[in-house]
Design a protein around this motif. Sequence first.
Motif, PDB file in Angstrom:
ATOM      1  N   PHE A 183      40.665  32.175  46.175  1.00  0.00           N
ATOM      2  CA  PHE A 183      40.888  31.796  44.570  1.00  0.00           C
ATOM      3  C   PHE A 183      40.601  33.032  43.603  1.00  0.00           C
ATOM      4  CE2 PHE A 183      38.026  30.973  40.943  1.00  0.00           C
ATOM      5  CZ  PHE A 183      38.994  30.244  40.142  1.00  0.00           C
ATOM      6  N   PHE A 191      38.385  42.211  39.929  1.00  0.00           N
ATOM      7  CA  PHE A 191      37.097  41.795  39.975  1.00  0.00           C
ATOM      8  C   PHE A 191      36.800  41.539  41.489  1.00  0.00           C
ATOM      9  CE2 PHE A 191      33.706  38.393  39.964  1.00  0.00           C
ATOM     10  CZ  PHE A 191      32.721  39.104  38.970  1.00  0.00           C
ATOM     11  N   LYS A 242      45.256  21.037  37.283  1.00  0.00           N
ATOM     12  CA  LYS A 242      45.027  22.044  36.366  1.00  0.00           C
ATOM     13  C   LYS A 242      43.661  23.124  37.046  1.00  0.00           C
ATOM     14  CE  LYS A 242      46.393  20.167  32.084  1.00  0.00           C
ATOM     15  NZ  LYS A 242      46.121  19.627  30.635  1.00  0.00           N
ATOM     16  N   ARG A 243      43.558  22.610  38.376  1.00  0.00           N
ATOM     17  CA  ARG A 243      42.522  23.497  39.090  1.00  0.00           C
ATOM     18  C   ARG A 243      43.046  23.919  40.266  1.00  0.00           C
ATOM     19  NH1 ARG A 243      40.297  21.727  35.555  1.00  0.00           N
ATOM     20  NH2 ARG A 243      38.357  20.751  35.167  1.00  0.00           N
ATOM     21  N   PHE A 244      42.816  25.026  40.644  1.00  0.00           N
ATOM     22  CA  PHE A 244      43.281  26.043  41.816  1.00  0.00           C
ATOM     23  C   PHE A 244      43.254  24.842  42.910  1.00  0.00           C
ATOM     24  CE2 PHE A 244      42.933  29.124  45.311  1.00  0.00           C
ATOM     25  CZ  PHE A 244      44.092  29.551  44.853  1.00  0.00           C
TER      26      PHE A 244
ATOM     27  N   TYR B  74      31.009  42.955  36.501  1.00  0.00           N
ATOM     28  CA  TYR B  74      32.097  43.625  35.902  1.00  0.00           C
ATOM     29  C   TYR B  74      33.058  42.659  34.829  1.00  0.00           C
ATOM     30  CZ  TYR B  74      36.781  45.767  36.263  1.00  0.00           C
ATOM     31  OH  TYR B  74      38.069  46.268  36.156  1.00  0.00           O
ATOM     32  N   PRO B  76      36.572  42.848  33.563  1.00  0.00           N
ATOM     33  CA  PRO B  76      37.803  43.483  33.239  1.00  0.00           C
ATOM     34  C   PRO B  76      38.600  43.243  31.995  1.00  0.00           C
ATOM     35  CG  PRO B  76      38.050  42.096  34.837  1.00  0.00           C
ATOM     36  CD  PRO B  76      36.811  41.837  34.322  1.00  0.00           C
ATOM     37  N   GLN B  82      46.617  35.728  34.502  1.00  0.00           N
ATOM     38  CA  GLN B  82      45.463  34.884  34.288  1.00  0.00           C
ATOM     39  C   GLN B  82      45.660  33.781  33.111  1.00  0.00           C
ATOM     40  OE1 GLN B  82      42.057  37.335  33.417  1.00  0.00           O
ATOM     41  NE2 GLN B  82      41.885  38.085  35.651  1.00  0.00           N
ATOM     42  N   ALA B  87      42.733  26.927  36.601  1.00  0.00           N
ATOM     43  CA  ALA B  87      41.562  27.102  37.161  1.00  0.00           C
ATOM     44  C   ALA B  87      40.651  26.306  36.188  1.00  0.00           C
ATOM     45  CB  ALA B  87      41.184  28.396  37.568  1.00  0.00           C
ATOM     46  N   GLY B  88      39.447  25.924  36.715  1.00  0.00           N
ATOM     47  CA  GLY B  88      38.409  25.357  35.827  1.00  0.00           C
ATOM     48  C   GLY B  88      37.440  26.540  35.223  1.00  0.00           C
ATOM     49  N   GLU B  91      34.577  26.998  37.789  1.00  0.00           N
ATOM     50  CA  GLU B  91      34.957  27.812  39.271  1.00  0.00           C
ATOM     51  C   GLU B  91      35.124  29.154  38.868  1.00  0.00           C
ATOM     52  OE1 GLU B  91      38.155  25.907  41.500  1.00  0.00           O
ATOM     53  OE2 GLU B  91      39.471  25.576  39.665  1.00  0.00           O
ATOM     54  N   ILE B  92      35.818  29.609  37.857  1.00  0.00           N
ATOM     55  CA  ILE B  92      35.851  31.181  37.543  1.00  0.00           C
ATOM     56  C   ILE B  92      34.483  31.805  37.451  1.00  0.00           C
ATOM     57  CG2 ILE B  92      36.627  32.725  35.900  1.00  0.00           C
ATOM     58  CD1 ILE B  92      38.911  30.933  35.184  1.00  0.00           C
ATOM     59  N   SER B  95      32.752  32.325  40.825  1.00  0.00           N
ATOM     60  CA  SER B  95      33.189  33.444  41.653  1.00  0.00           C
ATOM     61  C   SER B  95      32.523  34.760  41.444  1.00  0.00           C
ATOM     62  CB  SER B  95      34.703  33.573  41.433  1.00  0.00           C
ATOM     63  OG  SER B  95      35.108  34.232  40.267  1.00  0.00           O
ATOM     64  N   GLY B  96      31.795  34.767  40.326  1.00  0.00           N
ATOM     65  CA  GLY B  96      30.682  36.058  39.985  1.00  0.00           C
ATOM     66  C   GLY B  96      29.774  36.148  41.132  1.00  0.00           C
ATOM     67  N   PHE B 132      41.164  26.741  32.183  1.00  0.00           N
ATOM     68  CA  PHE B 132      41.147  28.188  31.644  1.00  0.00           C
ATOM     69  C   PHE B 132      42.343  28.579  30.812  1.00  0.00           C
ATOM     70  CE2 PHE B 132      41.611  33.003  32.011  1.00  0.00           C
ATOM     71  CZ  PHE B 132      40.292  33.257  31.583  1.00  0.00           C
ATOM     72  N   LEU B 144      34.890  34.611  31.260  1.00  0.00           N
ATOM     73  CA  LEU B 144      34.965  35.849  32.083  1.00  0.00           C
ATOM     74  C   LEU B 144      33.365  36.538  31.957  1.00  0.00           C
ATOM     75  CD1 LEU B 144      38.534  37.172  31.874  1.00  0.00           C
ATOM     76  CD2 LEU B 144      37.370  35.898  33.276  1.00  0.00           C
ATOM     77  N   ARG B 147      31.133  34.914  34.228  1.00  0.00           N
ATOM     78  CA  ARG B 147      31.414  35.608  35.466  1.00  0.00           C
ATOM     79  C   ARG B 147      30.583  36.818  35.734  1.00  0.00           C
ATOM     80  NH1 ARG B 147      36.925  37.129  37.702  1.00  0.00           N
ATOM     81  NH2 ARG B 147      36.839  38.613  35.878  1.00  0.00           N
ATOM     82  N   ALA B 148      30.680  37.761  34.653  1.00  0.00           N
ATOM     83  CA  ALA B 148      30.082  39.157  35.048  1.00  0.00           C
ATOM     84  C   ALA B 148      28.488  39.016  34.923  1.00  0.00           C
ATOM     85  CB  ALA B 148      30.467  40.065  33.818  1.00  0.00           C
ATOM     86  N   ALA B 151      27.385  38.006  38.284  1.00  0.00           N
ATOM     87  CA  ALA B 151      27.221  38.809  39.313  1.00  0.00           C
ATOM     88  C   ALA B 151      26.480  39.884  39.194  1.00  0.00           C
ATOM     89  CB  ALA B 151      29.100  39.512  39.409  1.00  0.00           C
TER      90      ALA B 151
END
Lengths: 300, 245
Positions: A183, A191, A242-244, B74, B76, B82, B87-88, B91-92, B95-96, B132, B144, B147-148, B151
């Motif tokens: 994902f 990132f 709409k979700r991965f 980070y 970006p 994107q 993606a919700g 969930e983004i 991922s951080g 998203f 985003l 998310r940074a 992380a």
Amino acid sequence: MVELFLLLSKSPSHAIELLSEGGSYTIKLLSEMFAYVFLVRALAVGLLVSLCAALLGVSLVLKRYSMIGDGLSHVAFFALALATALHAAPLPVAVPVVVLAACLLLRLSERSKIKGDAAIALISTGALAVGVIIISKSTGMNTDVCNYLFGSILAMRVSDVILSVILSVMVLVLFVLFYNKIFAITFDEGFARASGVNTNGYNLLIAMLTALTIVLGMRMMGALLITGLIIFPALSSMRVCKRFGRVVVCSAVVSVLCFFLGVVASYVFSIPTGACVVAVNIVAFLVFSFAGVLKESLEL
Amino acid sequence: MERLMECHELSFAYEGVTVVSALDFAINQGDYLFVMGENGAGKTTLINGLLRLIEPWTGGVFMAQGFSRSDIGYLPQQTAAQKDFPAGALEIVLSGFLPTCGLRPFYNREEKKMAASALRRLGVHDLRNRCFRELSGGQQRRVLLARALCAARRMLILDEPTAGLDPMAAEGLYALLRELNDGGMAVVMVSHDLHGAARHASHILHLGGAEPFYGSLEEFRATETGGRLFLRVAGRGREEGDAIG
């Protein structure tokens, strides 16, 4: 199928009558189909390959790598031509050649002066041309060529079944255990790389699994049609989901269903399997696009 | 102040053309470094270099012992892919936590809680279950950023964090960064918003021009370029003030 379910929900008694009639026809048809060993083999390989293609396809489509599948299938055509000329078994020649091409294509689309899609077009037409030359100089342009380009359901052997089981286990394990990483890499490669994820490794793995999927699937689907198996399910499910995660699951289901329906239709109407499967996928795409528009207007 | 990162004689080049040349600077814990320069001066290149996404042409980026890439959060610049990604928001943000996950395949409850609080901090918690691609540019930016934040353990590297944010949201962002910075987080920021970004900066790195400059904000103001840039901004600020007054 869909109409049947709709009917079932509206007027059960009438639907059950129809269902038993249609049901007995379906059962007769399927039992007739399953009596052919080659068809069972083809179905087994095809269902597993379409599952893998759909899963990998989501990542490829979202990363704008759809054309890689197309490029690889042309390289696979070249590899099959080479194997025929050398009188070798197709898989041992095609697998290493296409896997190598996958690595090369990935490298090319990442950094080179000729940008992504152009580089892929260059390689795919080049491979196709060399493949045609090899064939015309060895066996001559015969039905083999036609089978390579548009697929033949007769091509599947037991070794293909075994290989496709191994491949699909690998792809499923990859998607279950490394879902979060896939994902992240798909959504934002920079990132993910900055987070210390080995993105090059994952990209290579995905490209190699795609290569294997294509080699396995292309003799049945055809070099010119196998890309459809990779991109259509992902595109269809992206219309609605709409979700991965949901896109991934939905693509897998759509892909397997479309393949099955495609094979049945190809049996009933005596159409080449590859074209039939892609046609069913196109119908699914249209249905999903319509459903997506409907869903959006309902939400607004 | 503990040293986190040092850059010596750092240069980057694309196909033989030098983009960033011979930089010497260090980032300590609690530093707030504002990287400025014209378009094409190599700001984003430098950031990619600090993150080790690209190899330096000469020199190197040295991380202090006990500090690694996985301590860095980070943000970006947005990529084209994107914009229509299914993606919700949550969930983004999750991922951080990838760097801390290691080989663990799923996120744990603690991480989910922290992701939710990061979203809350940026005022987009209500949007956590939204897709998203349906969010506005500013909302996407904040997701985003969240998310940074997840992380970032010791350093935040931000590439144009206020792009697409309205003035209120940008103010909120600066306040948040200030708060994090006061807590010891090192902040490295590339921005075109000279006035807003420089206000809290402890150090300035100015790229482009004949000589790159690295030093404190006061030192930079004393240079010719710095004086000119800040005078212009201050002047503009006054004119606007006059017009309102």
